[in-house]
Motif scaffolding. Structure first.
Motif, PDB file in Angstrom:
ATOM      1  N   GLN A  73      41.893   9.043  28.033  1.00 38.30           N
ATOM      2  CA  GLN A  73      41.011  10.213  28.076  1.00 38.30           C
ATOM      3  C   GLN A  73      41.674  11.373  28.820  1.00 38.30           C
ATOM      4  O   GLN A  73      41.606  12.518  28.385  1.00 38.30           O
ATOM      5  N   GLU A  74      42.342  11.086  29.936  1.00 39.60           N
ATOM      6  CA  GLU A  74      43.009  12.144  30.703  1.00 39.60           C
ATOM      7  C   GLU A  74      44.120  12.788  29.885  1.00 39.60           C
ATOM      8  O   GLU A  74      44.302  14.005  29.925  1.00 39.60           O
ATOM      9  N   ASP A  77      42.446  14.982  27.239  1.00 40.48           N
ATOM     10  CA  ASP A  77      41.677  16.122  27.759  1.00 40.48           C
ATOM     11  C   ASP A  77      42.482  17.405  27.734  1.00 40.48           C
ATOM     12  O   ASP A  77      41.917  18.489  27.627  1.00 40.48           O
ATOM     13  N   SER A  82      39.139  18.283  21.000  1.00 36.89           N
ATOM     14  CA  SER A  82      37.712  18.587  21.127  1.00 36.89           C
ATOM     15  C   SER A  82      37.391  19.993  20.613  1.00 36.89           C
ATOM     16  O   SER A  82      36.265  20.262  20.221  1.00 36.89           O
ATOM     17  N   LYS A 156      36.168  14.831  25.663  1.00 34.03           N
ATOM     18  CA  LYS A 156      35.312  15.763  26.405  1.00 34.03           C
ATOM     19  C   LYS A 156      35.596  17.185  25.920  1.00 34.03           C
ATOM     20  O   LYS A 156      36.737  17.563  25.725  1.00 34.03           O
ATOM     21  N   LYS A 158      36.013  21.105  26.292  1.00 31.47           N
ATOM     22  CA  LYS A 158      36.434  22.027  27.350  1.00 31.47           C
ATOM     23  C   LYS A 158      35.368  23.093  27.518  1.00 31.47           C
ATOM     24  O   LYS A 158      34.762  23.554  26.583  1.00 31.47           O
TER      25      LYS A 158
END
Length: 159
Positions: A73-74, A77, A82, A156, A158
């Motif tokens: 996930q990091e 990101d 997204s 996720k 931004k």
């Protein structure tokens, strides 16, 4: 003395049964052992340094899955997935840990994935999912083995 010789003769005749037992062949023993092994489970799951101190098998496994999901996930990101695909909130990633401690990541797309540019997403994932910490491979009967599992990775947005 007569009783002793009688007992000795009795023991000699009875001991012959121990020499006549048939020893199973090497192939039979191997087949029996192979059938006894549960090939669907490993003795130790893959692990990272942060999870090595946990002694309970299930907790160590969950720690490894949590750390891997967080690292993926990091790494994602910092990308535009997204933004490019706002409707895509979760990607399932098939993680393969090889016996030599290398890893391979493959995105698993849903059946209705025609809405996404799977080739573009796949190339972004392969570009981002590099430089992971050292992973200790799974162990089966004292030998490192290949394992595969699917991790849901939450993307996720931004802000």
């Amino acid at each position: 003395m007569k009783h002793f010789s009688l007992i000795l003769v009795f023991l000699i005749f009875n001991s012959c049964q121990y020499f006549e037992k048939q020893v199973p062949s090497e192939k039979e023993l191997l087949q029996k052992e192979l059938k006894a092994i549960n090939w669907k489970e490993v003795d130790e799951f893959p692990s990272v340094a942060d999870c090595e101190k946990i002694s309970i098998k299930k907790e160590r496994q969950q720690c490894f899955f949590d750390v891997m999901a967080q690292l993926i996930q990091e790494k994602l990101d910092i990308d535009t997935l997204s933004v490019l695909y706002p409707e895509l909130d979760t990607i399932e990633v098939k993680v393969t840990v090889f016996p030599n401690a290398t890893m391979k990541f493959e995105p698993q797309f849903p059946k209705d994935s025609v809405a996404y540019d799977t080739i573009k997403i796949d190339s972004i994932l392969h570009a981002r999912l590099i430089d992971f910490p050292k992973v200790n491979p799974a162990i089966k009967r004292g030998i490192p083995v290949k394992t595969q599992f699917i991790l849901p990775v939450i993307l996720k947005e931004k802000k």
